[in-house]
Motif scaffolding. Structure first.
Motif, PDB file in Angstrom:
ATOM      1  N   THR A  24      -0.734  57.752 177.322  1.00  0.00           N
ATOM      2  CA  THR A  24       0.601  58.510 176.868  1.00  0.00           C
ATOM      3  C   THR A  24       0.405  58.695 175.285  1.00  0.00           C
ATOM      4  OG1 THR A  24       1.892  56.667 176.230  1.00  0.00           O
ATOM      5  CG2 THR A  24       2.102  57.363 178.536  1.00  0.00           C
ATOM      6  N   TYR A  25       0.856  59.966 175.074  1.00  0.00           N
ATOM      7  CA  TYR A  25       1.020  60.042 173.557  1.00  0.00           C
ATOM      8  C   TYR A  25       2.259  60.718 173.137  1.00  0.00           C
ATOM      9  CZ  TYR A  25       0.642  65.027 175.890  1.00  0.00           C
ATOM     10  OH  TYR A  25       0.865  65.812 176.563  1.00  0.00           O
ATOM     11  N   ASP A  26       2.221  60.926 171.687  1.00  0.00           N
ATOM     12  CA  ASP A  26       3.445  61.486 171.249  1.00  0.00           C
ATOM     13  C   ASP A  26       3.152  62.374 170.229  1.00  0.00           C
ATOM     14  OD1 ASP A  26       5.862  60.185 168.592  1.00  0.00           O
ATOM     15  OD2 ASP A  26       6.088  61.433 170.188  1.00  0.00           O
ATOM     16  N   THR A  27       3.845  63.470 170.318  1.00  0.00           N
ATOM     17  CA  THR A  27       3.568  64.839 169.568  1.00  0.00           C
ATOM     18  C   THR A  27       4.591  65.645 169.640  1.00  0.00           C
ATOM     19  OG1 THR A  27       2.098  66.610 168.875  1.00  0.00           O
ATOM     20  CG2 THR A  27       2.577  66.167 171.391  1.00  0.00           C
ATOM     21  N   SER A  28       4.773  66.339 168.576  1.00  0.00           N
ATOM     22  CA  SER A  28       5.781  67.458 168.408  1.00  0.00           C
ATOM     23  C   SER A  28       5.343  68.785 168.411  1.00  0.00           C
ATOM     24  CB  SER A  28       6.784  67.190 167.189  1.00  0.00           C
ATOM     25  OG  SER A  28       5.981  67.390 165.902  1.00  0.00           O
ATOM     26  N   GLU A  61     -13.889  67.535 186.109  1.00  0.00           N
ATOM     27  CA  GLU A  61     -15.524  67.532 186.070  1.00  0.00           C
ATOM     28  C   GLU A  61     -15.920  66.697 186.923  1.00  0.00           C
ATOM     29  OE1 GLU A  61     -15.954  70.168 182.703  1.00  0.00           O
ATOM     30  OE2 GLU A  61     -17.325  69.230 183.732  1.00  0.00           O
ATOM     31  N   ASN A  62     -16.321  67.135 188.213  1.00  0.00           N
ATOM     32  CA  ASN A  62     -17.028  66.390 189.188  1.00  0.00           C
ATOM     33  C   ASN A  62     -16.498  65.275 189.556  1.00  0.00           C
ATOM     34  OD1 ASN A  62     -19.668  67.918 188.582  1.00  0.00           O
ATOM     35  ND2 ASN A  62     -20.107  66.734 186.877  1.00  0.00           N
ATOM     36  N   ARG A  63     -16.656  64.067 189.303  1.00  0.00           N
ATOM     37  CA  ARG A  63     -15.560  63.029 189.697  1.00  0.00           C
ATOM     38  C   ARG A  63     -14.757  62.605 188.988  1.00  0.00           C
ATOM     39  NH1 ARG A  63     -18.131  58.304 189.599  1.00  0.00           N
ATOM     40  NH2 ARG A  63     -19.673  58.875 188.222  1.00  0.00           N
ATOM     41  N   PHE A  64     -14.651  63.374 187.938  1.00  0.00           N
ATOM     42  CA  PHE A  64     -13.417  62.885 186.944  1.00  0.00           C
ATOM     43  C   PHE A  64     -12.135  63.923 186.920  1.00  0.00           C
ATOM     44  CE2 PHE A  64     -15.611  59.274 184.729  1.00  0.00           C
ATOM     45  CZ  PHE A  64     -16.876  59.591 185.279  1.00  0.00           C
ATOM     46  N   SER A  65     -11.116  63.609 186.937  1.00  0.00           N
ATOM     47  CA  SER A  65     -10.196  64.592 186.996  1.00  0.00           C
ATOM     48  C   SER A  65      -8.710  64.061 186.201  1.00  0.00           C
ATOM     49  CB  SER A  65      -9.658  64.824 188.117  1.00  0.00           C
ATOM     50  OG  SER A  65      -9.159  63.977 189.026  1.00  0.00           O
ATOM     51  N   VAL A  66      -8.089  64.874 185.418  1.00  0.00           N
ATOM     52  CA  VAL A  66      -6.948  64.282 184.771  1.00  0.00           C
ATOM     53  C   VAL A  66      -5.668  64.814 185.550  1.00  0.00           C
ATOM     54  CG1 VAL A  66      -8.023  64.268 182.651  1.00  0.00           C
ATOM     55  CG2 VAL A  66      -6.734  66.200 183.408  1.00  0.00           C
ATOM     56  N   ASN A  67      -4.504  64.062 185.317  1.00  0.00           N
ATOM     57  CA  ASN A  67      -3.307  64.428 185.621  1.00  0.00           C
ATOM     58  C   ASN A  67      -2.365  64.447 184.323  1.00  0.00           C
ATOM     59  OD1 ASN A  67      -0.666  64.630 186.749  1.00  0.00           O
ATOM     60  ND2 ASN A  67      -0.717  62.972 187.649  1.00  0.00           N
ATOM     61  N   PHE A  68      -2.291  65.893 183.740  1.00  0.00           N
ATOM     62  CA  PHE A  68      -1.832  66.140 182.609  1.00  0.00           C
ATOM     63  C   PHE A  68      -0.177  66.393 182.894  1.00  0.00           C
ATOM     64  CE2 PHE A  68      -0.938  67.575 178.736  1.00  0.00           C
ATOM     65  CZ  PHE A  68      -0.436  68.995 178.529  1.00  0.00           C
ATOM     66  N   GLN A  69       0.666  65.572 182.422  1.00  0.00           N
ATOM     67  CA  GLN A  69       2.022  65.847 182.730  1.00  0.00           C
ATOM     68  C   GLN A  69       2.757  66.054 181.158  1.00  0.00           C
ATOM     69  OE1 GLN A  69       3.969  65.917 185.547  1.00  0.00           O
ATOM     70  NE2 GLN A  69       1.926  65.695 186.593  1.00  0.00           N
ATOM     71  N   LYS A  70       2.603  67.601 180.785  1.00  0.00           N
ATOM     72  CA  LYS A  70       2.964  67.918 179.461  1.00  0.00           C
ATOM     73  C   LYS A  70       4.420  67.325 179.045  1.00  0.00           C
ATOM     74  CE  LYS A  70       2.759  71.551 176.074  1.00  0.00           C
ATOM     75  NZ  LYS A  70       2.432  73.013 175.878  1.00  0.00           N
ATOM     76  N   ALA A  71       5.560  67.582 179.891  1.00  0.00           N
ATOM     77  CA  ALA A  71       6.686  66.941 179.443  1.00  0.00           C
ATOM     78  C   ALA A  71       7.034  65.548 179.468  1.00  0.00           C
ATOM     79  CB  ALA A  71       7.616  67.530 180.525  1.00  0.00           C
ATOM     80  N   ALA A  72       6.176  64.890 180.162  1.00  0.00           N
ATOM     81  CA  ALA A  72       6.230  63.463 180.103  1.00  0.00           C
ATOM     82  C   ALA A  72       5.136  62.889 179.208  1.00  0.00           C
ATOM     83  CB  ALA A  72       5.958  62.830 181.389  1.00  0.00           C
TER      84      ALA A  72
END
Lengths: 116, 113
Positions: A24-28, A61-72
């Motif tokens: 998780t990350y924090d940004t404005s 990328e091949n066997r690697f994937s992300v779950n990007f939840q911008k709002a969260a």
């Protein structure tokens, strides 16, 4: 300042199974980049995958994937069909703009063990 | 192979001494950054250079300084070494266009005794 949190200091997975590493990350900011880096015992940071925040589609990328939840503000990494060579430290990173420069802000890392 | 090479690989220094770490990047990589990675931690940004000028700095004291040269090589200098300076120092570079991949070297392990 932006922060990046990896809540799992260590994870383990059986060879050929799937594992998910959390971040998780924090940004404005509204436009930014996120990365997952792998650091094997050789110490070199190797880019695994990157995500541009303005893109809705999750990066793969091949066997690697992300779950990007911008709002969260969540950016997890899924490794499918895990291999022994995937064993390493994994770092989540956020690219922060600082004046005329850019820097990567890293989490503390997750140590991934792959069991045969 | 990232095209970023660092030297030396390992070195041991005594508290109070000075150290110079070196990095060589790919041609066209005008942006170079240095990171400090303490044991068990993620890398921390020290500073960034663009076309031989420092254009960004993290929370590191002035005794951490750098140089970038026209031949895509760079240096990190640390004066008055302290025990807490013991860490892996990573050099990273990228081409000019924003969003391009940042390439890391294998790092220099510095031990201060």
């Amino acid at each position: 300042a932006q922060t990046v949190t990896q809540s799992q200091p260590e994870m383990s997975v059986q060879e050929a199974e799937t594992v998910t590493l959390s971040c998780t990350y924090d940004t404005s900011e509204s436009d930014y980049y996120l990365f997952w880096y792998k650091q094997p015992p050789s110490r070199q940071m190797i880019l695994v995958i990157r995500q541009e925040a303005y893109k809705q589609q999750n990066a793969t990328e091949n066997r690697f994937s992300v779950n990007f939840q911008k709002a969260a503000k969540s950016f997890s990494l899924k490794i499918s069909d895990s291999q022994l060579g995937d064993a390493a430290m994994y770092f989540c990173a956020y690219r922060e703009k600082q004046g005329g420069s850019e820097k990567l802000v890293f989490g503390k890392g997750t140590k991934l063990t792959v069991n045969p | 192979e990232t095209g970023v090479t660092q030297s030396p690989t390992h070195l041991i220094k005594t508290r109070g001494q000075q150290v110079t770490l070196r990095c060589s990047s790919q041609s066209g990589h005008n942006t170079v950054s240095w990171y400090q990675q303490a044991l068990g931690q993620g890398p921390q940004f020290i500073f960034q250079y663009y076309r031989e000028e420092e254009n960004g700095r993290g929370n590191f004291p002035p005794r951490f300084s750098g140089l970038q040269f026209p031949n895509y090589s760079s240096e990190l200098n640390v004066n008055a070494l302290e025990l807490d300076d013991s860490a892996l120092y990573l050099c990273a570079s990228r081409p000019d266009r924003a969003g391009n991949t940042i390439y890391f070297g294998e790092g220099s392990w510095l031990t201060v005794v």
